[in-house]
Design an enzyme around this catalytic site. Structure first.
Site, PDB file in Angstrom:
ATOM      1  N   ASP A  15       0.816  -1.225   0.000  1.00 27.63           N
ATOM      2  CA  ASP A  15       0.000   0.000   0.000  1.00 27.63           C
ATOM      3  C   ASP A  15       0.843   1.266   0.000  1.00 27.63           C
ATOM      4  OD1 ASP A  15      -2.183  -1.708   0.136  1.00 27.63           O
ATOM      5  OD2 ASP A  15      -2.154  -1.715   2.334  1.00 27.63           O
ATOM      6  N   LYS A  18       1.710   2.055  -5.116  1.00 25.40           N
ATOM      7  CA  LYS A  18       2.253   1.495  -6.372  1.00 25.40           C
ATOM      8  C   LYS A  18       1.332   1.799  -7.548  1.00 25.40           C
ATOM      9  CE  LYS A  18       2.303  -2.543  -4.333  1.00 25.40           C
ATOM     10  NZ  LYS A  18       2.073  -2.164  -2.930  1.00 25.40           N
ATOM     11  N   GLY A  19       0.001   1.636  -7.295  1.00 27.25           N
ATOM     12  CA  GLY A  19      -0.951   1.835  -8.386  1.00 27.25           C
ATOM     13  C   GLY A  19      -0.820   3.217  -9.004  1.00 27.25           C
ATOM     14  N   GLY A  42      -4.557  -4.387  -3.743  1.00 26.75           N
ATOM     15  CA  GLY A  42      -5.555  -3.366  -4.052  1.00 26.75           C
ATOM     16  C   GLY A  42      -4.780  -2.129  -4.462  1.00 26.75           C
ATOM     17  N   HIS A  43      -4.748  -1.839  -5.751  1.00 27.44           N
ATOM     18  CA  HIS A  43      -3.940  -0.728  -6.265  1.00 27.44           C
ATOM     19  C   HIS A  43      -4.873   0.388  -6.730  1.00 27.44           C
ATOM     20  CE1 HIS A  43      -0.316  -3.592  -7.184  1.00 27.44           C
ATOM     21  NE2 HIS A  43      -0.708  -3.616  -5.933  1.00 27.44           N
ATOM     22  N   GLN A 230       1.940  -6.205  -3.316  1.00 28.61           N
ATOM     23  CA  GLN A 230       2.402  -6.285  -1.921  1.00 28.61           C
ATOM     24  C   GLN A 230       3.688  -5.462  -1.762  1.00 28.61           C
ATOM     25  OE1 GLN A 230       1.334  -9.615  -3.407  1.00 28.61           O
ATOM     26  NE2 GLN A 230      -0.545  -8.600  -2.839  1.00 28.61           N
ATOM     27  N   THR A 245       3.156 -12.641   2.728  1.00 25.92           N
ATOM     28  CA  THR A 245       2.272 -13.257   1.750  1.00 25.92           C
ATOM     29  C   THR A 245       3.029 -14.441   1.137  1.00 25.92           C
ATOM     30  OG1 THR A 245       0.749 -12.823  -0.069  1.00 25.92           O
ATOM     31  CG2 THR A 245       2.898 -11.707  -0.183  1.00 25.92           C
ATOM     32  N   THR A 306      -8.458  -3.518  -0.203  1.00 26.25           N
ATOM     33  CA  THR A 306      -9.026  -4.835  -0.498  1.00 26.25           C
ATOM     34  C   THR A 306     -10.012  -5.262   0.577  1.00 26.25           C
ATOM     35  OG1 THR A 306      -7.056  -5.477  -1.714  1.00 26.25           O
ATOM     36  CG2 THR A 306      -8.426  -7.268  -0.909  1.00 26.25           C
ATOM     37  N   ARG A 309      -9.885  -2.923   6.078  1.00 29.42           N
ATOM     38  CA  ARG A 309      -9.375  -2.900   7.464  1.00 29.42           C
ATOM     39  C   ARG A 309      -8.567  -1.622   7.701  1.00 29.42           C
ATOM     40  NH1 ARG A 309      -6.173  -8.548   7.764  1.00 29.42           N
ATOM     41  NH2 ARG A 309      -5.721  -7.987   5.613  1.00 29.42           N
ATOM     42  N   ARG A 311      -5.497   0.425   8.516  1.00 27.86           N
ATOM     43  CA  ARG A 311      -4.076   0.061   8.448  1.00 27.86           C
ATOM     44  C   ARG A 311      -3.360   0.554   9.701  1.00 27.86           C
ATOM     45  NH1 ARG A 311      -3.735   2.308   2.275  1.00 27.86           N
ATOM     46  NH2 ARG A 311      -4.636   0.493   1.242  1.00 27.86           N
TER      47      ARG A 311
HETATM   48  P1  GDP Z   1      -0.828   0.263  -3.552  1.00 31.27           P
HETATM   49  O1  GDP Z   1      -1.434  -1.014  -3.090  1.00 31.27           O
HETATM   50  O2  GDP Z   1       0.636   0.328  -3.299  1.00 31.27           O
HETATM   51  O3  GDP Z   1      -1.154   0.587  -4.978  1.00 31.27           O
HETATM   52  O4  GDP Z   1      -1.473   1.410  -2.647  1.00 31.27           O
HETATM   53  P2  GDP Z   1      -3.048   1.556  -2.252  1.00 31.27           P
HETATM   54  O5  GDP Z   1      -3.804   1.992  -3.445  1.00 31.27           O
HETATM   55  O6  GDP Z   1      -3.507   0.347  -1.539  1.00 31.27           O
HETATM   56  O7  GDP Z   1      -2.953   2.679  -1.140  1.00 31.27           O
HETATM   57  C1  GDP Z   1      -2.447   3.935  -1.423  1.00 31.27           C
HETATM   58  C2  GDP Z   1      -3.529   4.979  -1.074  1.00 31.27           C
HETATM   59  O8  GDP Z   1      -2.916   6.246  -0.987  1.00 31.27           O
HETATM   60  C3  GDP Z   1      -4.596   5.106  -2.120  1.00 31.27           C
HETATM   61  O9  GDP Z   1      -5.782   5.482  -1.487  1.00 31.27           O
HETATM   62  C4  GDP Z   1      -4.084   6.243  -3.011  1.00 31.27           C
HETATM   63  O10 GDP Z   1      -5.133   6.942  -3.675  1.00 31.27           O
HETATM   64  C5  GDP Z   1      -3.428   7.112  -1.986  1.00 31.27           C
HETATM   65  N1  GDP Z   1      -2.248   7.862  -2.471  1.00 31.27           N
HETATM   66  C6  GDP Z   1      -1.264   7.458  -3.303  1.00 31.27           C
HETATM   67  N2  GDP Z   1      -0.318   8.406  -3.441  1.00 31.27           N
HETATM   68  C7  GDP Z   1      -0.711   9.438  -2.668  1.00 31.27           C
HETATM   69  C8  GDP Z   1      -0.131  10.716  -2.349  1.00 31.27           C
HETATM   70  O11 GDP Z   1       0.953  11.090  -2.803  1.00 31.27           O
HETATM   71  N3  GDP Z   1      -0.840  11.514  -1.476  1.00 31.27           N
HETATM   72  C9  GDP Z   1      -2.031  11.134  -0.932  1.00 31.27           C
HETATM   73  N4  GDP Z   1      -2.628  11.965  -0.100  1.00 31.27           N
HETATM   74  N5  GDP Z   1      -2.585   9.942  -1.216  1.00 31.27           N
HETATM   75  C10 GDP Z   1      -1.938   9.106  -2.053  1.00 31.27           C
HETATM   76  P1  IMO Z   2      -0.934  -4.256  -2.169  1.00 38.05           P
HETATM   77  O1  IMO Z   2      -0.497  -4.843  -3.505  1.00 38.05           O
HETATM   78  C1  IMO Z   2      -0.986  -4.635   2.183  1.00 38.05           C
HETATM   79  C2  IMO Z   2      -0.949  -8.743   3.770  1.00 38.05           C
HETATM   80  C3  IMO Z   2      -2.182  -9.206   4.507  1.00 38.05           C
HETATM   81  C4  IMO Z   2      -1.559 -10.182   5.490  1.00 38.05           C
HETATM   82  C5  IMO Z   2      -0.452 -10.828   4.666  1.00 38.05           C
HETATM   83  C6  IMO Z   2      -0.827 -12.170   4.052  1.00 38.05           C
HETATM   84  O2  IMO Z   2      -2.223  -3.530  -2.247  1.00 38.05           O
HETATM   85  O3  IMO Z   2       0.175  -3.492  -1.551  1.00 38.05           O
HETATM   86  P2  IMO Z   2      -2.418 -12.845   2.038  1.00 38.05           P
HETATM   87  O4  IMO Z   2      -3.878 -12.606   1.824  1.00 38.05           O
HETATM   88  O5  IMO Z   2      -1.542 -12.300   0.993  1.00 38.05           O
HETATM   89  O6  IMO Z   2      -2.117 -14.295   2.314  1.00 38.05           O
HETATM   90  O7  IMO Z   2      -2.091 -12.068   3.424  1.00 38.05           O
HETATM   91  O8  IMO Z   2      -0.140  -9.910   3.643  1.00 38.05           O
HETATM   92  N1  IMO Z   2      -1.197  -8.229   2.395  1.00 38.05           N
HETATM   93  C7  IMO Z   2      -1.171  -6.922   2.066  1.00 38.05           C
HETATM   94  N2  IMO Z   2      -0.989  -5.823   2.832  1.00 38.05           N
HETATM   95  N3  IMO Z   2      -1.131  -4.523   0.836  1.00 38.05           N
HETATM   96  C8  IMO Z   2      -1.272  -5.618   0.057  1.00 38.05           C
HETATM   97  O9  IMO Z   2      -1.271  -5.546  -1.279  1.00 38.05           O
HETATM   98  C9  IMO Z   2      -1.344  -6.897   0.675  1.00 38.05           C
HETATM   99  N4  IMO Z   2      -1.500  -8.148   0.215  1.00 38.05           N
HETATM  100  C10 IMO Z   2      -1.402  -8.961   1.275  1.00 38.05           C
HETATM  101  O10 IMO Z   2      -2.829  -8.125   5.151  1.00 38.05           O
HETATM  102  O11 IMO Z   2      -0.946  -9.487   6.540  1.00 38.05           O
HETATM  103 MG    MG Z   3      -2.928  -1.675  -1.780  1.00 39.92          MG
END
Ligand code: GDP
Ligand code: IMO
Ligand code: MG
Length: 432
Positions: A15, A18-19, A42-43, A230, A245, A306, A309, A311
């Site tokens: 999180d 990356k997305g 979840g990106h 991840q 994971t 995803t 929960r 964080r």
């Molecule tokens: P990923 O799994 O690495 O792609 O990250 P997630 O999408 O799960 O979580 C990143 C969250 O932070 C998302 O809600 C994005 O919209 C948000 N986000 C990403 N970059 C920035 C930033 O530079 N500033 C702020 N405020 N939010 C951001």
């Molecule tokens: P992105 O790509 C944050 C965590 C779960 C759990 C552990 C194992 O959005 O960054 P799993 O379901 O993979 O067997 O769970 O890994 N986890 C993540 N935490 N971002 C993710 O993906 C995750 N994918 C799995 O919360 O602790």
């Molecule tokens: Mg994510």
């Protein structure tokens, strides 16, 4: 951005954003490849004011005329993939860009999700310390079958005969486990078989040879971006095992999960959040369970993309980042969510750990080692200004520039991109 083949990985516990960085890079690349993980990811991409959360589709899908690939290393949950395709398509079959799904990708079957939940419940009952807090997406059990060579691959969904044989073998093995160990009802063959063939019918036009597609794209001189899911500290080998994971989230994972010779990777990009977060169980040295953690969670919207929960949040951990730099060979950093630190009353960074009364600067790559450390913090000057409108590094307040400079100096890696907001427009590029 002149490199041909790039790998982008999460440098923390997932999180990191990356997305949004993939989306930013996808402007200039022809091919985006997901190569590990599954719908546990979840990106989030916010484009033209609209929020998209990709679990399985590569985050480059919003640009037309790209080639997006789901590689062999991904574990595929067909129902989720079909949902994402349908959400994106204004009309059936029209997703605006080309999608290829590897025939060799393993399929997350409904029984994998049941086994995931049952195994977590089993741990909770027998050894609560061993609960992982998975996303419940069946990831672990699906990779177990892959490495046990009993898994169902995407190609089986369009081959009724092999699908039937594999399902029957899996039933014979898993039903005693479900019934006798977990006290769960058995797998019903007929409904799963029929459902799997329906998935196959839908996915048939997308199935292909991802290795060949990737190799051909590189041959044509197209820019290819591998999108990690991840994060490094959730990697099955290099993360905080056993709270990880079940796939290779480090940069090297793209060679096996996407078919690529290691020498072909021109640049490895590490995405790092300006502070830290973690979802699920496992040690997290800088976790703040008080006001600071709550402020970061609220200001950063730190709720799972995803599972929803909350964080766990805390200050940036440089020992962890230096470790990520080492195991991934990071060439450049994309620093996200710097804007979330605006207005904090204090600003701290974990610069090292204390273990058994001694200062250590190395990250212990197992949960047992990490549980023993205490963070050593250094304070930085906070800033009050809203930085979300800053378009260049020079426009940032000097305290924010100092923070970025420090991260560069201590990690030894250039910060090439800075996120100052979630949208496409809130991105500062510095020779990225
Ligand atoms: P990923 O799994 O690495 O792609 O990250 P997630 O999408 O799960 O979580 C990143 C969250 O932070 C998302 O809600 C994005 O919209 C948000 N986000 C990403 N970059 C920035 C930033 O530079 N500033 C702020 N405020 N939010 C951001
Ligand atoms: P992105 O790509 C944050 C965590 C779960 C759990 C552990 C194992 O959005 O960054 P799993 O379901 O993979 O067997 O769970 O890994 N986890 C993540 N935490 N971002 C993710 O993906 C995750 N994918 C799995 O919360 O602790
Ligand atoms: Mg994510």
């Amino acid at each position: 951005m002149r490199k041909i083949v790039q790998a982008l990985i999460g440098a923390q516990w997932g999180d990191e954003g990356k997305g949004r960085v993939v989306d930013a890079l996808a402007q200039e690349v022809g091919v985006v490849v997901r190569y590990q993980g599954g719908a546990n990811a979840g990106h989030t991409v916010i484009a033209e004011g609209k929020k998209h959360v990709f679990h399985l589709l590569p985050s480059g899908m919003l640009y037309p005329n790209r080639l997006c690939i789901i590689g062999n290393g991904v574990v595929l949950e067909p129902e989720q993939l079909i949902k994402e395709i349908n959400e994106l398509a204004p009309a059936p079959g029209d997703i605006g860009t080309k999608l290829v799904v590897s025939r060799a990708a393993h399929v997350v079957m409904p029984y994998h999700k049941r086994l995931d939940a049952a195994s977590e419940a089993f741990r909770k009952k027998n050894n609560p310390d061993a609960v992982i807090g998975t996303t419940g997406r069946g990831i672990g059990p699906c990779y177990v079958d892959k490495y046990n060579r009993i898994g169902v691959r995407a190609e089986d969904l369009v081959s009724p005969e092999s699908l039937e044989k594999k399902l029957r073998l899996n039933m014979a093995e898993k039903n005693p486990l479900l019934e006798k160990i977990y006290g769960e009802p058995p797998i019903e063959f007929e409904s799963i078989y029929r459902q799997a063939l329906e998935w196959g019918d839908f996915l048939r036009p997308y199935l292909g040879d991802s290795s060949f597609e990737i190799a051909s794209a590189i041959e044509r001189g197209e820019r290819v971006l591998f999108e990690g899911a991840q994060g490094t500290l959730l990697d099955v080998d290099h993360g905080t095992y056993p709270f990880v994971t079940s796939s290779s989230c480090v940069a090297g994972g793209c060679c096996t999960g996407g078919a690529l010779g290691p020498g072909r990777i021109d640049r490895v990009i590490g995405v790092v959040k300006a502070y830290c977060s973690r979802v699920g169980e496992g040690p997290f040295p800088t976790e703040d369970r008080g006001e600071v953690g709550e402020t970061l969670r609220q200001n950063g919207g730190e709720f799972g993309a995803t599972t929803g929960r909350p964080r766990r949040c805390g200050w940036l951990d440089m020992a962890a980042l230096r470790y990520s730099v080492m195991v991934n060979g990071l060439d450049v950093l994309a620093l996200t969510k710097l804007d979330v630190l605006s207005g904090m009353d204090e600003l701290k960074v974990c610069v090292a750990y204390e273990m058994d009364g001694k200062r250590v600067s190395v990250f212990p790559n197992s949960a047992y080692g990490l549980e023993k450390v205490r963070p050593v913090y250094e304070s930085f000057k906070p800033w009050k200004e809203d930085i979300s409108g800053c378009g260049s590094f020079e426009e940032l307040p000097s305290a924010a520039r100092d923070y970025v400079d420090y991260i560069e100096r201590d990690s030894g890696v250039r910060v090439g991109l800075i996120g100052v907001g979630p949208g496409r427009e809130s991105t500062i590029y510095r020779d990225f």
